[in-house]
Write an enzyme that holds these catalytic residues in place. Structure first.
Site, PDB file in Angstrom:
ATOM      1  CG  HIS A  12      -1.861   1.083   1.343  1.00  0.00           C
ATOM      2  ND1 HIS A  12      -1.770   2.057   2.307  1.00  0.00           N
ATOM      3  CD2 HIS A  12      -2.940   1.389   0.596  1.00  0.00           C
ATOM      4  CE1 HIS A  12      -2.760   2.915   2.166  1.00  0.00           C
ATOM      5  NE2 HIS A  12      -3.490   2.530   1.140  1.00  0.00           N
ATOM      6  CD  GLU A  39      -2.734   1.949  -3.108  1.00  0.00           C
ATOM      7  OE1 GLU A  39      -3.715   2.711  -3.203  1.00  0.00           O
ATOM      8  OE2 GLU A  39      -1.698   2.243  -2.467  1.00  0.00           O
ATOM      9  CG  ASP A  41      -3.678   6.601  -3.644  1.00  0.00           C
ATOM     10  OD1 ASP A  41      -4.754   5.997  -3.706  1.00  0.00           O
ATOM     11  OD2 ASP A  41      -2.891   6.500  -2.669  1.00  0.00           O
ATOM     12  CG  HIS A  54      -4.032   9.319  -0.301  1.00  0.00           C
ATOM     13  ND1 HIS A  54      -4.624  10.219   0.560  1.00  0.00           N
ATOM     14  CD2 HIS A  54      -4.879   8.263  -0.394  1.00  0.00           C
ATOM     15  CE1 HIS A  54      -5.787   9.735   0.968  1.00  0.00           C
ATOM     16  NE2 HIS A  54      -5.960   8.552   0.406  1.00  0.00           N
ATOM     17  CD  GLU A 113      -7.872   4.988  -4.406  1.00  0.00           C
ATOM     18  OE1 GLU A 113      -8.682   5.834  -3.967  1.00  0.00           O
ATOM     19  OE2 GLU A 113      -7.166   4.276  -3.669  1.00  0.00           O
TER      20      GLU A 113
END
Length: 257
Positions: A12, A39, A41, A54, A113
């Site tokens: 993450h 992962e 963003d 993020h 994401e």
């Protein structure tokens, strides 16, 4: 328990418990720790560059201040995004893709994401698919063999990906993913649901319900050992964690050992 039943580990924002999130060092460490996926963003800068970030601002994660979408990449590069004594530049999606594709030990998946709402709306998904095309990743032969998974809390973002790249696997994140009966995930063509670990603690039946509808489960952010075990017991496919090395070690050890 067979190997296929063990959740795959997604780093993450990289190995973000040890290194500054969304930095090259965090992702390099995650790969070294054996993460199955990375992962990130993504947000668009004022000059149309995709960066791994993020928050809508850089205030929390850098030595600077400002809104990502109001700054150019060159302006963002003026600040430090690392931890004390470990300086780091802002990371672009292109740099992360290069790192992941160059990692030849074991193929890893990228879980990307897209953040919404943002001033650029659907341009984020369009830019993402264009960038993936540069690496030959935008049109996988099948969802199973795709090296990239696109995620969002916004159902509209998932629909845009589904419409433009029908074989790209997608994860509908958050509470919306609970309402399979309401057909949210089905309507946007999501191939997986993405509940938080807090939601999963209260609604463990989600995993079986998703599987019955032909969807996998991606759970975030799974840091506590007891939650890792819960995900193992429920049959979660992918767990996102800030501790990929520790989580990976726990999952390769038989429960109770």
């Amino acid at each position: 328990m067979t190997e296929i039943d063990v959740p795959r580990v997604v780093a993450h924002r990289g190995s973000s418990a040890a290194k500054a999130e969304h930095t090259l060092g965090a992702y390099e460490l995650a790969l070294q720790e054996g993460a199955d996926g990375l992962e990130c963003d993504i947000r668009l800068t004022r000059d149309g560059q995709l960066v791994c970030m993020h928050d809508r601002t850089i205030d929390r994660t850098s030595t600077g201040t400002g809104v990502v979408s109001e700054m150019t990449l060159d302006e963002l590069k003026q600040f430090d995004y690392g931890k004390p004594g470990e300086p780091a530049e802002i990371l672009t999606l292109r740099e992360l893709l290069e790192l992941a594709m160059d990692w030849t030990s074991v193929p890893v998946k990228l879980f990307i994401e897209t953040k919404h709402p943002v001033r650029y709306g659907g341009l984020v998904e369009a830019k993402l698919l264009a960038e993936l095309s540069r690496f030959g990743l935008a049109t996988p032969a099948s969802a199973s063999f795709s090296r990239v998974v696109v995620m969002s809390f916004a159902a509209s973002a998932m629909w845009r990906i589904r419409r433009s790249a029908p074989l790209m696997p997608t994860v509908l994140l958050g509470e919306t993913s609970r309402y399979l009966g309401g057909a949210a995930a089905h309507t946007v063509g999501a191939t997986a649901i993405g509940p938080s670990i807090m939601t999963l603690r209260e609604h463990g039946d989600l995993v079986d319900r998703a599987a019955a509808a032909g969807r996998a489960t991606y759970c975030w952010t799974v840091d506590e050992p007891r939650d890792v075990e819960l995900c193992r017991e429920l049959g979660v496919g992918w767990v996102a964690t800030n501790h990929p090395g520790r989580t990976k070690l726990q999952l390769v050890t038989a429960p109770g050992v």
